[in-house]
Motif scaffolding. Structure first.
Motif, PDB file in Angstrom:
ATOM      1  N   ASN A   1       0.841  -1.202   0.000  1.00 61.71           N
ATOM      2  CA  ASN A   1       0.000   0.000   0.000  1.00 61.71           C
ATOM      3  C   ASN A   1       0.868   1.242   0.000  1.00 61.71           C
ATOM      4  N   SER A   2       0.268   2.336  -0.376  1.00 58.59           N
ATOM      5  CA  SER A   2       0.987   3.602  -0.431  1.00 58.59           C
ATOM      6  C   SER A   2      -0.016   4.742  -0.387  1.00 58.59           C
ATOM      7  N   GLY A   3       0.461   5.916   0.035  1.00 57.66           N
ATOM      8  CA  GLY A   3      -0.426   7.060   0.070  1.00 57.66           C
ATOM      9  C   GLY A   3       0.161   8.223   0.847  1.00 57.66           C
ATOM     10  N   TRP A   4      -0.734   9.072   1.339  1.00 55.41           N
ATOM     11  CA  TRP A   4      -0.371  10.304   2.050  1.00 55.41           C
ATOM     12  C   TRP A   4      -0.172  10.030   3.534  1.00 55.41           C
ATOM     13  N   SER A   5       0.793  10.745   4.127  1.00 58.86           N
ATOM     14  CA  SER A   5       0.937  10.726   5.587  1.00 58.86           C
ATOM     15  C   SER A   5       1.431  12.092   6.042  1.00 58.86           C
ATOM     16  N   TYR A   6       1.299  12.325   7.337  1.00 58.65           N
ATOM     17  CA  TYR A   6       1.700  13.598   7.938  1.00 58.65           C
ATOM     18  C   TYR A   6       2.365  13.318   9.280  1.00 58.65           C
ATOM     19  N   VAL A   7       3.497  13.969   9.539  1.00 57.68           N
ATOM     20  CA  VAL A   7       4.217  13.805  10.807  1.00 57.68           C
ATOM     21  C   VAL A   7       4.316  15.151  11.508  1.00 57.68           C
ATOM     22  N   ASP A   8       4.083  15.145  12.821  1.00 57.76           N
ATOM     23  CA  ASP A   8       4.219  16.380  13.599  1.00 57.76           C
ATOM     24  C   ASP A   8       4.711  16.046  14.999  1.00 57.76           C
ATOM     25  N   PHE A   9       5.968  16.417  15.322  1.00 60.38           N
ATOM     26  CA  PHE A   9       6.492  16.327  16.683  1.00 60.38           C
ATOM     27  C   PHE A   9       6.047  17.605  17.399  1.00 60.38           C
ATOM     28  N   PHE A  10       4.886  17.513  18.012  1.00 59.02           N
ATOM     29  CA  PHE A  10       4.157  18.713  18.412  1.00 59.02           C
ATOM     30  C   PHE A  10       4.545  19.239  19.791  1.00 59.02           C
ATOM     31  N   ASP A  11       5.296  18.484  20.606  1.00 64.54           N
ATOM     32  CA  ASP A  11       5.635  18.954  21.943  1.00 64.54           C
ATOM     33  C   ASP A  11       6.973  19.690  21.924  1.00 64.54           C
ATOM     34  N   GLY A  12       6.979  20.841  21.277  1.00 60.46           N
ATOM     35  CA  GLY A  12       8.183  21.651  21.219  1.00 60.46           C
ATOM     36  C   GLY A  12       9.179  21.226  20.166  1.00 60.46           C
ATOM     37  N   GLY A  13       8.826  20.262  19.326  1.00 68.72           N
ATOM     38  CA  GLY A  13       9.725  19.815  18.281  1.00 68.72           C
ATOM     39  C   GLY A  13       9.595  20.632  17.018  1.00 68.72           C
ATOM     40  N   ASN A  14      10.498  20.375  16.075  1.00 71.20           N
ATOM     41  CA  ASN A  14      10.479  21.098  14.805  1.00 71.20           C
ATOM     42  C   ASN A  14      10.615  20.123  13.640  1.00 71.20           C
ATOM     43  N   ILE A  15       9.894  19.007  13.734  1.00 74.44           N
ATOM     44  CA  ILE A  15       9.803  18.041  12.640  1.00 74.44           C
ATOM     45  C   ILE A  15       8.334  17.899  12.293  1.00 74.44           C
ATOM     46  N   ASN A  16       7.950  18.378  11.126  1.00 69.44           N
ATOM     47  CA  ASN A  16       6.556  18.261  10.701  1.00 69.44           C
ATOM     48  C   ASN A  16       6.482  18.421   9.189  1.00 69.44           C
ATOM     49  N   GLY A  17       5.448  17.821   8.613  1.00 69.17           N
ATOM     50  CA  GLY A  17       5.261  17.953   7.181  1.00 69.17           C
ATOM     51  C   GLY A  17       4.523  16.776   6.581  1.00 69.17           C
ATOM     52  N   HIS A  18       4.149  16.938   5.312  1.00 65.28           N
ATOM     53  CA  HIS A  18       3.439  15.910   4.559  1.00 65.28           C
ATOM     54  C   HIS A  18       4.442  15.114   3.719  1.00 65.28           C
ATOM     55  N   GLN A  19       4.170  13.833   3.525  1.00 66.90           N
ATOM     56  CA  GLN A  19       5.056  13.004   2.717  1.00 66.90           C
ATOM     57  C   GLN A  19       4.320  11.759   2.218  1.00 66.90           C
ATOM     58  N   LEU A  20       4.920  11.141   1.205  1.00 64.40           N
ATOM     59  CA  LEU A  20       4.438   9.868   0.681  1.00 64.40           C
ATOM     60  C   LEU A  20       4.968   8.741   1.574  1.00 64.40           C
ATOM     61  N   ASN A  21       4.140   7.710   1.783  1.00 62.64           N
ATOM     62  CA  ASN A  21       4.614   6.534   2.502  1.00 62.64           C
ATOM     63  C   ASN A  21       4.319   5.284   1.688  1.00 62.64           C
ATOM     64  N   VAL A  22       5.129   4.243   1.857  1.00 64.26           N
ATOM     65  CA  VAL A  22       4.904   2.947   1.206  1.00 64.26           C
ATOM     66  C   VAL A  22       4.982   1.870   2.279  1.00 64.26           C
ATOM     67  N   GLY A  23       4.198   0.800   2.104  1.00 62.26           N
ATOM     68  CA  GLY A  23       4.164  -0.240   3.121  1.00 62.26           C
ATOM     69  C   GLY A  23       3.988  -1.631   2.546  1.00 62.26           C
ATOM     70  N   LEU A  24       4.472  -2.619   3.285  1.00 62.56           N
ATOM     71  CA  LEU A  24       4.309  -4.032   2.973  1.00 62.56           C
ATOM     72  C   LEU A  24       3.654  -4.698   4.174  1.00 62.56           C
ATOM     73  N   GLU A  25       2.556  -5.445   3.927  1.00 66.89           N
ATOM     74  CA  GLU A  25       1.834  -6.110   5.003  1.00 66.89           C
ATOM     75  C   GLU A  25       1.814  -7.621   4.781  1.00 66.89           C
ATOM     76  N   ILE A  26       1.948  -8.373   5.886  1.00 56.58           N
ATOM     77  CA  ILE A  26       1.934  -9.836   5.853  1.00 56.58           C
ATOM     78  C   ILE A  26       0.943 -10.328   6.888  1.00 56.58           C
ATOM     79  N   PRO A  27      -0.047 -11.164   6.506  1.00 53.84           N
ATOM     80  CA  PRO A  27      -0.958 -11.723   7.512  1.00 53.84           C
ATOM     81  C   PRO A  27      -0.172 -12.530   8.550  1.00 53.84           C
ATOM     82  N   LEU A  28      -0.449 -12.296   9.829  1.00 54.91           N
ATOM     83  CA  LEU A  28       0.310 -12.958  10.883  1.00 54.91           C
ATOM     84  C   LEU A  28      -0.575 -13.126  12.113  1.00 54.91           C
ATOM     85  N   GLY A  29      -1.617 -13.931  11.953  1.00 50.93           N
ATOM     86  CA  GLY A  29      -2.523 -14.194  13.055  1.00 50.93           C
ATOM     87  C   GLY A  29      -1.976 -15.245  14.008  1.00 50.93           C
ATOM     88  N   TYR A  30      -2.738 -15.542  15.050  1.00 46.07           N
ATOM     89  CA  TYR A  30      -2.295 -16.520  16.046  1.00 46.07           C
ATOM     90  C   TYR A  30      -3.500 -17.169  16.717  1.00 46.07           C
TER      91      TYR A  30
END
Length: 508
Positions: free
Chosen positions: A139-168
């Motif tokens: 999967n892939s799409g939009w994401s947003y990161v914000d270190f909001f407690d006094g941090g200075n890392i924030n912004g929009h970016q593309l993300n990509v992911g790989l998922e594997i079923p792993l039940g128990y």
């Protein structure tokens, strides 16, 4: 008359067998999936983007929603040693047989490597489109990161992911401690193939290597970084396995170094299965404590020799390397560990014959810690908050072994993290089987974020209670004291959280 008595005895024995079969706890199934994802975070000033990769495990709450946990680490840029821990929640809805939409949210804490992380608290929402290939999905799409407690890392970016079923498979926690013979289990829902898992607690030593021009050799003069951690492995065939390894420094350099590896290996047994040789290779992230790992991406080739001590317990000795691809960070690794093998959730095995099975309880606890007036090396003293994950494995109904990792999320110490292990004891359920009191003592590695932990070793005793909400969830709270060896951290703390508890069948 004899015929009548014979028929009566036959019917009665059948009813008794059915009754015995009913007391074997029912096997339940939980759908779940593991996820690897990657996003590139835009940092302020002249810093290059930080490659941020995560390992997540999510439980499906129903056909369309999930919740779980995730840990992120830096793997590119110049912030090696940047780690976070957090909780996930989301909605996963199929729009066709193979296409789905995934809208989720991650809240966590952490930081490191001189990044502008503030207190460490951050949010990471996403909206992705995915395609299911049956045995895995991407999967892939939009994401947003914000270190909001006094941090200075924030912004929009593309993300990509790989998922594997792993039940128990699992049973209710109340089954913990109950034991059944093979014949009873053979007539139950546990009459399926067993799965093999191993858990190792270890001490590792990384001796910094390289020529005299290497920045880490110049800074640390070929020092040995002493680490404590754990390794969890699961087998998908007789010999092949995958593993997750997490370590934190407690001696040798200033506190703060940590590494996390995900990989695979081959297991060869001989000497009537009393001796094992394991070849492993992992990739992951590491850094902190002033160690230069550039972007943080590391490789971990290793070979281990294991010797059986008793039953399913082995002594392990390992030799290998932990290094960046260009050898900017290059160490020779040597360690020793205690490993415990578990054949679980099934009575059928090609390699072993079982005589009985016992249900073992396991608890997964997500909580928020508050350290009162946590001492700093340079900054003013103030409260420290951290998000924490603790896992308990019952030795019996009243004693458990435990491991815990924590990352700061409020209190101007975003780079602070802990990795500790220990023992605990608990009462039997009280007050209509709703309340359990417990006490525990843990120790291990901690450091970063200007918190005064010296070279990184802490001890952390506590006591508290849990209140049962339903068969799988309890509310949990505790109070205690944390003390650093060689540092000024010596403070009381409180915490509260949610405990997820279940049991699994361990075969003997």
């Amino acid at each position: 008359m004899k015929k009548i008595l014979f028929v009566f005895a036959l019917v009665l024995s059948g009813q008794l067998l059915d009754a015995q079969n009913e007391i074997v706890p029912k096997k339940k199934s939980q759908k779940a999936f593991a996820k690897l994802d990657f996003l590139s975070l835009d940092l302020p000033k002249d810093d290059p983007n930080m490659g941020f990769t995560g390992i997540h495990y999510n439980l499906m709450l129903n056909d369309w929603s999930y919740a779980g946990l995730g840990i992120y680490g830096a793997v590119s840029g110049n912030k090696g040693g940047f780690f976070t821990l957090g909780v996930n929640a989301g909605i996963k809805k199929y729009v066709s047989d193979v296409f789905y939409m995934d809208a989720g949210f991650h809240f966590g804490g952490g930081g490191g490597a001189g990044a502008p992380d503030g207190g460490g608290a951050f949010i990471l929402p996403h909206f992705n489109l995915g395609y299911n290939f049956k045995h895995f999905s991407i999967n892939s799409g939009w994401s947003y990161v914000d270190f909001f407690d006094g941090g200075n890392i924030n912004g929009h970016q593309l993300n990509v992911g790989l998922e594997i079923p792993l039940g128990y498979s699992f049973s209710n926690y109340e089954a913990s401690g109950n034991e059944f013979n093979f014949e009873m289990l053979e007539r139950s829902s546990w009459n399926v193939n067993s799965k093999r898992t191993s858990l190792m607690l270890h001490l590792n030593n990384l001796k910094i290597e390289g020529d005299d021009t290497n920045i880490n050799v110049q800074k640390f003069n070929r020092a040995t970084i002493r680490l404590a951690g754990f390794e969890l492995a699961t087998y998908f065939s007789k010999n092949w396995f995958s593993f997750l390894k997490v370590d934190g420094a407690f001696d040798g350099i200033k506190a703060g170094y940590m590494d996390v590896f995900l990989g695979g290996g081959y297991h060869f047994s001989f000497n009537k299965n009393r001796t094992n040789i394991l070849a492993k290779f992992g990739v992951g992230a590491g850094g902190g404590g002033g160690v230069g790992t550039k972007g943080g991406f590391l490789m971990y080739p290793d070979i281990s020799l294991e010797q059986k001590l008793f039953k399913n317990t082995f002594l392990s000795i390992n030799k290998g390397f932990v290094m960046s691809p260009d050898s900017h960070f290059y160490t020779s690794s040597f360690g020793v560990g205690l490993k415990y093998y578990i054949d679980r959730n099934g009575i059928i095995s090609e390699e072993k014959s079982f005589s009985k099975g016992k249900f073992k309880g396991i608890e997964v606890i997500t909580k928020q810690d508050l350290y009162f007036n946590a001492k700093r090396d340079g900054n003013p003293t103030e409260n420290l908050h951290q998000i924490s994950l603790q896992i308990n494995l019952n030795l019996n109904k009243n004693i458990y072994v435990t491991g815990q990792t924590s990352f700061a999320n409020f209190g101007n110490a975003g780079a602070y993290a802990e990795g500790i292990v220990g023992l605990g004891t608990r009462t039997n359920p009280l007050l209509k089987d709703k309340v359990i009191f417990f006490g525990q003592i843990l120790g291990g590695a901690a450091g970063g974020g200007d918190i005064s932990t010296g070279e990184g070793f802490i001890v952390k005793p506590s006591a508290g209670l849990s209140y049962k909400l339903n068969n799988t969830l309890s509310f949990r709270t505790a109070a205690g004291f944390v003390k650093a060896k060689g540092g000024n951290l010596s403070n009381p703390f409180v915490n509260f959280g949610i405990k997820y508890h279940l049991s699994f069948l361990k075969m003997n």
